[in-house]
Design a protein around this motif. Structure first.
Motif, PDB file in Angstrom:
ATOM      1  N   UNK A 183     -23.212   3.977  -9.141  1.00 57.68           N
ATOM      2  CA  UNK A 183     -23.266   2.839  -9.861  1.00 57.68           C
ATOM      3  C   UNK A 183     -24.567   2.436 -10.595  1.00 57.68           C
ATOM      4  N   UNK A 184     -24.662   2.516 -11.912  1.00 60.04           N
ATOM      5  CA  UNK A 184     -25.866   1.936 -12.727  1.00 60.04           C
ATOM      6  C   UNK A 184     -25.572   0.531 -12.894  1.00 60.04           C
ATOM      7  N   UNK A 185     -26.306  -0.444 -12.591  1.00 60.76           N
ATOM      8  CA  UNK A 185     -26.067  -1.875 -12.944  1.00 60.76           C
ATOM      9  C   UNK A 185     -27.248  -2.736 -13.007  1.00 60.76           C
ATOM     10  N   UNK A 186     -26.676  -4.180 -12.825  1.00 62.65           N
ATOM     11  CA  UNK A 186     -27.578  -5.232 -13.003  1.00 62.65           C
ATOM     12  C   UNK A 186     -27.590  -5.962 -11.556  1.00 62.65           C
ATOM     13  N   UNK A 187     -28.025  -7.175 -11.581  1.00 60.62           N
ATOM     14  CA  UNK A 187     -28.013  -7.990 -10.395  1.00 60.62           C
ATOM     15  C   UNK A 187     -26.589  -7.974  -9.963  1.00 60.62           C
ATOM     16  N   UNK A 188     -25.630  -8.035 -10.477  1.00 60.14           N
ATOM     17  CA  UNK A 188     -24.180  -8.398  -9.953  1.00 60.14           C
ATOM     18  C   UNK A 188     -23.943  -7.114  -8.988  1.00 60.14           C
ATOM     19  N   UNK A 211     -15.342   6.674   0.036  1.00 60.99           N
ATOM     20  CA  UNK A 211     -16.424   7.601  -0.562  1.00 60.99           C
ATOM     21  C   UNK A 211     -17.855   7.088  -0.428  1.00 60.99           C
ATOM     22  N   UNK A 212     -18.938   7.652  -0.364  1.00 61.87           N
ATOM     23  CA  UNK A 212     -20.046   7.164  -0.396  1.00 61.87           C
ATOM     24  C   UNK A 212     -20.607   6.588  -1.870  1.00 61.87           C
ATOM     25  N   UNK A 213     -21.233   5.585  -2.142  1.00 59.38           N
ATOM     26  CA  UNK A 213     -21.434   4.896  -3.189  1.00 59.38           C
ATOM     27  C   UNK A 213     -23.012   4.805  -3.297  1.00 59.38           C
ATOM     28  N   UNK A 214     -23.623   5.314  -4.492  1.00 63.34           N
ATOM     29  CA  UNK A 214     -25.058   5.143  -4.516  1.00 63.34           C
ATOM     30  C   UNK A 214     -25.256   3.954  -5.337  1.00 63.34           C
ATOM     31  N   UNK A 215     -25.925   2.996  -4.870  1.00 63.92           N
ATOM     32  CA  UNK A 215     -26.345   1.906  -5.681  1.00 63.92           C
ATOM     33  C   UNK A 215     -27.537   1.791  -6.390  1.00 63.92           C
ATOM     34  N   UNK A 216     -27.597   2.126  -7.941  1.00 65.69           N
ATOM     35  CA  UNK A 216     -28.602   2.115  -8.737  1.00 65.69           C
ATOM     36  C   UNK A 216     -28.742   0.781  -9.456  1.00 65.69           C
ATOM     37  N   UNK A 217     -28.568  -0.515  -8.902  1.00 67.16           N
ATOM     38  CA  UNK A 217     -28.316  -1.723  -9.637  1.00 67.16           C
ATOM     39  C   UNK A 217     -29.866  -2.400  -9.585  1.00 67.16           C
ATOM     40  N   UNK A 218     -30.320  -2.961 -10.519  1.00 65.44           N
ATOM     41  CA  UNK A 218     -31.688  -3.549 -10.563  1.00 65.44           C
ATOM     42  C   UNK A 218     -31.518  -4.707 -11.143  1.00 65.44           C
ATOM     43  N   UNK A 221     -32.605  -5.576 -14.769  1.00 64.66           N
ATOM     44  CA  UNK A 221     -33.487  -4.613 -15.222  1.00 64.66           C
ATOM     45  C   UNK A 221     -32.376  -3.292 -15.623  1.00 64.66           C
ATOM     46  N   UNK A 222     -31.067  -3.461 -15.581  1.00 61.30           N
ATOM     47  CA  UNK A 222     -30.081  -2.467 -15.825  1.00 61.30           C
ATOM     48  C   UNK A 222     -29.897  -2.356 -17.177  1.00 61.30           C
ATOM     49  N   UNK A 223     -30.813  -1.565 -17.812  1.00 57.18           N
ATOM     50  CA  UNK A 223     -30.831  -1.431 -19.445  1.00 57.18           C
ATOM     51  C   UNK A 223     -30.459  -0.100 -19.784  1.00 57.18           C
ATOM     52  N   UNK A 224     -30.003   0.887 -19.074  1.00 52.73           N
ATOM     53  CA  UNK A 224     -29.593   2.023 -19.512  1.00 52.73           C
ATOM     54  C   UNK A 224     -30.851   2.889 -19.938  1.00 52.73           C
ATOM     55  N   UNK A 225     -32.075   2.880 -19.148  1.00 54.01           N
ATOM     56  CA  UNK A 225     -33.061   3.504 -19.421  1.00 54.01           C
ATOM     57  C   UNK A 225     -33.172   4.946 -19.225  1.00 54.01           C
ATOM     58  N   UNK A 226     -33.763   5.770 -19.812  1.00 54.12           N
ATOM     59  CA  UNK A 226     -33.748   7.287 -19.777  1.00 54.12           C
ATOM     60  C   UNK A 226     -34.080   7.808 -18.536  1.00 54.12           C
ATOM     61  N   UNK A 227     -35.284   7.482 -17.465  1.00 60.05           N
ATOM     62  CA  UNK A 227     -35.514   7.877 -16.324  1.00 60.05           C
ATOM     63  C   UNK A 227     -34.643   7.667 -15.519  1.00 60.05           C
ATOM     64  N   UNK A 228     -33.646   6.513 -15.370  1.00 61.17           N
ATOM     65  CA  UNK A 228     -32.700   6.367 -14.606  1.00 61.17           C
ATOM     66  C   UNK A 228     -31.578   7.349 -14.777  1.00 61.17           C
ATOM     67  N   UNK A 229     -31.212   7.542 -16.262  1.00 61.14           N
ATOM     68  CA  UNK A 229     -30.070   8.337 -16.710  1.00 61.14           C
ATOM     69  C   UNK A 229     -30.343   9.695 -16.083  1.00 61.14           C
TER      70      UNK A 229
END
Length: 364
Positions: A183-188, A211-218, A221-229
């Motif tokens: 999950x790539x997301x925001x505060x929510x 299933x395991x879930x990896x939370x990459x929410x910031x 700052x969830x802005x679809x930025x290249x390093x996270x992609x």
């Protein structure tokens, strides 16, 4: 007379101190080594979410939020009905719109394989310099799995799980045979504003779909930025969720064309890296609700969603396969679902989790 009372009080204090000391000595404390919910990268600190080598690559707010333990948990078995946890955090304990238990607290769930259902147990907590939780009268069985969710909006410095000295406690290693949902997301998605960690929608979904879930929410700052992609692209996933629209509003920072470009690039980049992994693009959960009288906020949320819808249609028209849209209507937030203009309360979190679960069960 006063002297006798003072002596008596001092005696009772000594006895009480002795009992407490003895109780502490009769507990065995373990620092868990297996942290679930992290990327399969050896360069991640024990309670962090981003590899250490990304520190100089991502923006400072992304890195700092990446040290928060949102979505991380510890699985273990034990034959005792009394468990203690003590730990220390780095940041403020709470926020104006989110309670201490949600920002900095823990949550303990129990799965009995016979019943195949999760149960929850309430702990007695004390938020001091060292935070402590005590869980008692839970029953016991080595066949049960305990799942301890970590704080959503704070950084854990250290943590220990305690059991009575003669009790068994075995932590469960991470099962890397199951591909995670990323999950790539925001505060929510990070967890604002669940009342406790287990009620963040990613953690609800974790228990629901198994299933395991990896939370990459910031948060913010969830802005679809290249390093996270690029980080996501390297992790073999069962599903990738892009839930960043709440941080991609049109305004002074970006135009509608730039929002479209960010979404388009994120989907096509990840599709090239993982040709067969389902990708879910999520509409803004706010907006399209006549009962929430915040016209400007609603209008901004609806604008982001309309852009995403158009981008999604263009991707489909161009033949991009395996992409899905989770709609605002499917989430169905209402006037009882938020603590403010956009952040969900526990009702809202449940609505989001159910919407994802329904779509994932169809996809997977």
């Amino acid at each position: 007379m006063n002297l006798q009372k003072n002596i008596l009080c001092f005696y009772f204090l000594l006895v009480s101190f002795s009992v407490v000391a003895q109780q502490n000595e009769n507990w065995r404390w373990i620092q868990p080594s297996d942290i679930h919910g992290q990327l399969t990268d050896d360069g991640i600190s024990r309670y962090g979410r981003l590899p250490d080598d990304l520190r100089e690559v991502v923006r400072a707010p992304v890195w700092n939020l990446g040290t928060n333990s949102a979505g991380l948990y510890i699985d273990f078995t034990s034959d005792t009905d009394s468990i203690q946890v003590r730990y220390k955090v780095k940041g403020p304990l709470n926020m104006p719109h989110m309670p201490t238990v949600g920002v900095s607290g823990l949550d303990l769930y129990i799965l009995d394989p016979a019943e195949k259902e999760w149960a929850w147990t309430a702990g007695k907590y004390a938020f001091k310099d060292t935070i402590s939780y005590t869980f008692t009268h839970m029953g016991s069985s080595l066949h049960r799995t305990y799942r301890l969710y970590l704080p959503l909006y704070n950084t854990v410095e250290w943590l220990e799980i305690g059991v009575p000295a003669r009790a068994v406690l075995e932590t469960k290693a991470v099962d890397n045979t199951k591909k995670p949902i990323i999950v790539y997301g925001t505060s929510i998605a990070q967890g604002a504003c669940a009342s406790r960690p287990g009620l963040a929608w990613t953690n609800m979904l974790n228990r629901d779909v198994g299933r395991p879930i990896i939370n990459l929410a910031f948060s913010g700052n969830g802005r679809l930025e290249q390093p996270i992609l690029e980080l996501i692209a390297k992790e073999e996933a069962s599903t990738i969720i892009l839930d960043c629209l709440p941080n991609l509003g049109v305004g002074t920072q970006r135009t509608a064309e730039q929002v479209d470009s960010l979404i388009y690039h994120a989907v096509t980049f990840l599709r090239k890296a993982q040709p067969h992994t389902p990708i879910i693009l999520t509409e803004h959960s706010a907006g399209f609700d006549s009962f929430v009288l915040q016209e400007e906020v609603n209008r901004a949320a609806e604008q982001s969603t309309k852009i995403a819808r158009a981008t999604f249609k263009r991707l489909e028209k161009e033949g991009v396969k395996g992409i899905y849209l989770l709609t605002n209507r499917a989430i169905e937030m209402d006037l009882n679902s938020t603590v403010d203009y956009v952040h969900p309360n526990d009702i809202g979190m449940m609505k989001i989790a159910k919407a994802y679960a329904a779509l994932l069960k169809r996809i997977l």
